[in-house]
Design a protein around this motif. Sequence first.
Motif, PDB file in Angstrom:
ATOM      1  N   UNK A   1       0.829  -1.189   0.000  1.00  0.00           N
ATOM      2  CA  UNK A   1       0.000   0.000   0.000  1.00  0.00           C
ATOM      3  C   UNK A   1       0.872   1.252   0.000  1.00  0.00           C
ATOM      4  N   UNK A   2       0.531   2.170  -0.913  1.00  0.00           N
ATOM      5  CA  UNK A   2       1.260   3.423  -0.966  1.00  0.00           C
ATOM      6  C   UNK A   2       0.799   4.362   0.132  1.00  0.00           C
ATOM      7  N   UNK A   3       1.679   5.248   0.548  1.00  0.00           N
ATOM      8  CA  UNK A   3       1.326   6.235   1.565  1.00  0.00           C
ATOM      9  C   UNK A   3       1.865   7.583   1.130  1.00  0.00           C
ATOM     10  N   UNK A   4       1.240   8.669   1.534  1.00  0.00           N
ATOM     11  CA  UNK A   4       1.705  10.003   1.138  1.00  0.00           C
ATOM     12  C   UNK A   4       3.139  10.231   1.590  1.00  0.00           C
ATOM     13  N   UNK A   5       3.906  10.858   0.725  1.00  0.00           N
ATOM     14  CA  UNK A   5       5.302  11.137   1.033  1.00  0.00           C
ATOM     15  C   UNK A   5       5.396  12.558   1.583  1.00  0.00           C
TER      16      UNK A   5
ATOM     17  N   UNK B   1      -6.564   1.457 -11.653  1.00  0.00           N
ATOM     18  CA  UNK B   1      -6.786   1.343 -10.209  1.00  0.00           C
ATOM     19  C   UNK B   1      -7.005  -0.089  -9.763  1.00  0.00           C
ATOM     20  N   UNK B   2      -7.666  -0.892 -10.591  1.00  0.00           N
ATOM     21  CA  UNK B   2      -7.894  -2.294 -10.224  1.00  0.00           C
ATOM     22  C   UNK B   2      -6.573  -3.048 -10.159  1.00  0.00           C
ATOM     23  N   UNK B   3      -5.690  -2.770 -11.113  1.00  0.00           N
ATOM     24  CA  UNK B   3      -4.382  -3.429 -11.139  1.00  0.00           C
ATOM     25  C   UNK B   3      -3.542  -2.968  -9.955  1.00  0.00           C
TER      26      UNK B   3
ATOM     27  N   UNK C   1      -4.778  -4.706  -6.890  1.00  0.00           N
ATOM     28  CA  UNK C   1      -4.425  -6.124  -6.869  1.00  0.00           C
ATOM     29  C   UNK C   1      -2.952  -6.342  -6.546  1.00  0.00           C
ATOM     30  N   UNK C   2      -2.058  -5.568  -7.160  1.00  0.00           N
ATOM     31  CA  UNK C   2      -0.626  -5.830  -7.038  1.00  0.00           C
ATOM     32  C   UNK C   2       0.123  -4.808  -6.201  1.00  0.00           C
TER      33      UNK C   2
END
Length: 661
Positions: free
Chosen positions: A33-37, A113-115, A118-119
């Motif tokens: 999961x990405x998070x704000x930098x 966004x779906x990809x 998923x990954x």
Amino acid sequence: MNTTKLLILLCIISIQVIVAQENNANGNSEIVKGSPLVSPQIQVIPIKDSKNNRQYELYIELPEDYSENTNKTYPVLYYTDAVWHREILSACQEYILEDVILVGISWQLDINSALKKERGAHVSRFRDYSISKHSNPEIQAKYQMGQAKTHLGFIRDNVIKYVENTYRSDPNSRTYFGYSLSGEFGVYILMTQPDTFNNYIIGSPTIKDEVDYLSELNAEFGPFETSNRNSSLNANVFISYGSLEKEIEPIDTFVKLLKDRRDGGLAVLKEVIDGTHGTAFPTTAIRSATWLSSIINPISSDNYDVSFWDMAHLNNAFVTTTPEDRKDGILVDTLAVNTKDRNAILTLSQEIFEGIHGSYDAVLVSHKNKLVFESYYKKGRINVPHGQASAVKAYTSLVLGRAIQMGYLSMEDLNKPLISFLKDINPKKITKGAEKITLHKALTMHGGLAIDNDTWKDIEKDSIRLKGQGLVQTLLEQTKPITSESQTYLYGNFNPMLVMTVIDAVVPGTAENFIKTELLDKLGITNYKWSNHISGLPEAGWRVSMMSRDMIKLGNLVLNKGKLHGEQLISAEYLATATSGIVKPTEDWMPKDYRYGYFWYQTLIKVGDKSYDASFAWGGGGQRVIVIAALDLTLVISGHDREDKIMTPITEIIIPAFDSK
């Protein structure tokens, strides 16, 4: 810098990325999961791939002094997988790369966004960093792998142009950093458009299926030709992998491919890091940052220790007409020549850096015993000893001169049979005429030894037989009889070792200790390597490394007729003879106007209608210590050039600048 503390720090902040690096090596991962930098020292810049309408971000960190030094330009380190690599490289910037701009390149932000769900946020890396399409049609359709060429276009056309138009960056010092799949991307850049970056840091590249293609790219680029600078990849490459990785053979094959180019503009350093594909990452960052520091700075880090041939090339020439007082015993001053001559010297310096005159690493000039010009290129560094090749012969001659000054030998002894000083020699076993070999004959390369090369190859590895005076015993047993006819000029390392054996026999203790305490220590030369011959004696003709500044000290000692701080260190009578033109060398590769003294060369250098006597030590690759007493001038040249033609511009540009000064 405290490397241990930095390593601990990097290990702590790297725990979160190690698993991601290892799992993603082959495109397999769990969701990340990405998070704000958010960081006060980072500028987050939105940037679009203008050709493919893809949105990315740049994470830019400027050096602390960027706003203060408005006339200064800075090297730039571009890195991919920015979210994973930012913390480690930020720490390296803090401790090792203080003067470097960091530019992190994000993964694509506006991807399906779906990809992404998923990954993970990093999913675009499978497409952007991979060289080839996936063999599985379904996987290929899903991830669109093999678009390294497209992503490289984005970096060249959008990222680099933005950075260089916005920040005071040095276009001659761009570095790429990539690890794992982004390491594969770095390999692709190097082999397709190497001029994108000057330096490549490639950690554990996933190239197991790309070796054949990389070989094709190398063939397309073509072989390196010394006469064609465009035939070089012109890059410094740091490449590494973990000691416990499974797929190391392809990386080794690629490294061999690079080194087999024998490319004069390509420097490759391979490091094997303790650990797996993931756990090797933090140390890779530290090692590569130290390596990079040695490229952007003419002073290498204390813990940067590689062989000369693995030494990377400086990104820019380091040239100063006001050398720094480094508290090393060398007096410094400013280059005081007219503007025209000064500009000509600076132009020559840039030409040397560009390789126009060959492959040279340093040029230093001392006038009136003060260093007034100092320059380093390619593999040259201020604090790293440089190989001296056959210039060592001249240094051996100085050692003998020191022994004479201290009374262990006399000038009359130079004409006595050399074996008379060697008490361990068995005269019953040596060749006829051995008594004809004197120190004078050996010092002028007229010893007269004639030994079969094949026979000597079998003998020269026998350390027991050759130990100490056993070397001379064996040489005199194997040579043909010594006659007046055989004692002609023959350049090589046998004669210098005859001299070194005598030095070892007559001085207290050993020759090794004598060299250190009675010559090098007195000159303040401490950072050097003087190898030993298989006999156990110090080498007398090669295999010594010394800093260019210390070469200046040796030259000034000759300039001052053997005196150091008022003390007569070298016999003045001996030195006058040693640096004179006693004999005429007969080797085809030596210039016709060169003469030879006691391991020192002598020639006349013409400046207009004047001629100046020059004495110099000379070694292969371009090592020179040149002394022109009439001009109060000492010049030092270090290099690794095969043709060694640097003397023409030196005599036409630098030396005339000091005429009548």
